[in-house]
Design a protein around this motif. Sequence first.
Motif, PDB file in Angstrom:
ATOM      1  N   ILE A  79       0.872  -1.167   0.000  1.00  0.00           N
ATOM      2  CA  ILE A  79       0.000   0.000   0.000  1.00  0.00           C
ATOM      3  C   ILE A  79       0.911   1.220   0.000  1.00  0.00           C
ATOM      4  O   ILE A  79       1.608   1.477   0.978  1.00  0.00           O
ATOM      5  N   ALA A  90      -6.847   9.563   0.179  1.00  0.00           N
ATOM      6  CA  ALA A  90      -6.932   8.125   0.492  1.00  0.00           C
ATOM      7  C   ALA A  90      -8.002   7.860   1.547  1.00  0.00           C
ATOM      8  O   ALA A  90      -8.280   8.689   2.409  1.00  0.00           O
ATOM      9  N   ASN A  93      -8.933   3.565   5.660  1.00  0.00           N
ATOM     10  CA  ASN A  93      -8.358   2.219   5.664  1.00  0.00           C
ATOM     11  C   ASN A  93      -6.984   2.227   5.002  1.00  0.00           C
ATOM     12  O   ASN A  93      -6.035   1.604   5.487  1.00  0.00           O
ATOM     13  N   LYS A  94      -6.871   2.927   3.885  1.00  0.00           N
ATOM     14  CA  LYS A  94      -5.593   2.995   3.171  1.00  0.00           C
ATOM     15  C   LYS A  94      -4.568   3.801   3.968  1.00  0.00           C
ATOM     16  O   LYS A  94      -3.387   3.453   4.002  1.00  0.00           O
ATOM     17  N   GLN A  95      -5.006   4.858   4.624  1.00  0.00           N
ATOM     18  CA  GLN A  95      -4.105   5.640   5.462  1.00  0.00           C
ATOM     19  C   GLN A  95      -3.572   4.801   6.621  1.00  0.00           C
ATOM     20  O   GLN A  95      -2.383   4.840   6.935  1.00  0.00           O
ATOM     21  N   SER A 157      -5.871  -3.996   7.339  1.00  0.00           N
ATOM     22  CA  SER A 157      -6.244  -2.772   6.627  1.00  0.00           C
ATOM     23  C   SER A 157      -5.837  -2.833   5.158  1.00  0.00           C
ATOM     24  O   SER A 157      -6.533  -2.288   4.296  1.00  0.00           O
ATOM     25  N   ALA A 158      -4.745  -3.527   4.840  1.00  0.00           N
ATOM     26  CA  ALA A 158      -4.329  -3.663   3.439  1.00  0.00           C
ATOM     27  C   ALA A 158      -5.317  -4.529   2.665  1.00  0.00           C
ATOM     28  O   ALA A 158      -5.682  -4.199   1.528  1.00  0.00           O
ATOM     29  N   THR A 161      -8.391  -2.457   2.188  1.00  0.00           N
ATOM     30  CA  THR A 161      -8.171  -1.466   1.129  1.00  0.00           C
ATOM     31  C   THR A 161      -8.289  -2.111  -0.242  1.00  0.00           C
ATOM     32  O   THR A 161      -8.893  -1.543  -1.156  1.00  0.00           O
ATOM     33  N   GLU A 165     -10.941  -1.044  -3.102  1.00  0.00           N
ATOM     34  CA  GLU A 165     -10.550  -0.648  -4.454  1.00  0.00           C
ATOM     35  C   GLU A 165     -11.188  -1.555  -5.498  1.00  0.00           C
ATOM     36  O   GLU A 165     -11.596  -1.092  -6.564  1.00  0.00           O
TER      37      GLU A 165
END
Length: 185
Positions: A79, A90, A93-95, A157-158, A161, A165
């Motif tokens: 990520i 972002a 989740n991505k953060q 979280s990755a 994410t 997406e």
Amino acid sequence: MAKIPKNMGIIVCLLILILDIVAGILGIEAELAQNKMKHMKVWIFECREPSYRAFKLGLAAAALLALAHAISNLLGGCICIRSKEALRKASPNKQLAAASLVFSWIIVAIAFSMLIIGALTNSRSRKSCGIPHHRLLSIGGILCFIHAALAIVYYASATGTAREEKSNQHGTARDEKIHQHGTHV
């Protein structure tokens, strides 16, 4: 990112947790084994017998830590956020994934270094004298526990994410299809 079925996420998280906990326990056990050896302190220098048990336990802890980190990074994917603008846009989740990835790399670098240095101070076949390396193995072991939390947060979280997406791309493709069919009619 590796394609992992949904229900396998819990198993991957448990595997990372178990590897890091065992690595932490081995690091602390290595410190205890090292402290059982004879030593003599002269001013700021210390002379002590090396502990082969501490050496083996320290290397095992470092290997398990590296394995846990590799699993979380390989199965979690990468990520990346390359700019402040991308960070602002972002998803939370991505953060979280990006932040936990950075912090897990920092923790693994420090913990791995401490475990290796602590193990190598016990690898010599003769007495060693020098500035003491107190608590390297136990601090490295404790950092393994922190790494467990960060690696699990990163993996969860990755994967979240990646699912976000994927659903966004699926939704965009569906919207384009509706738009194309709507303009042709």
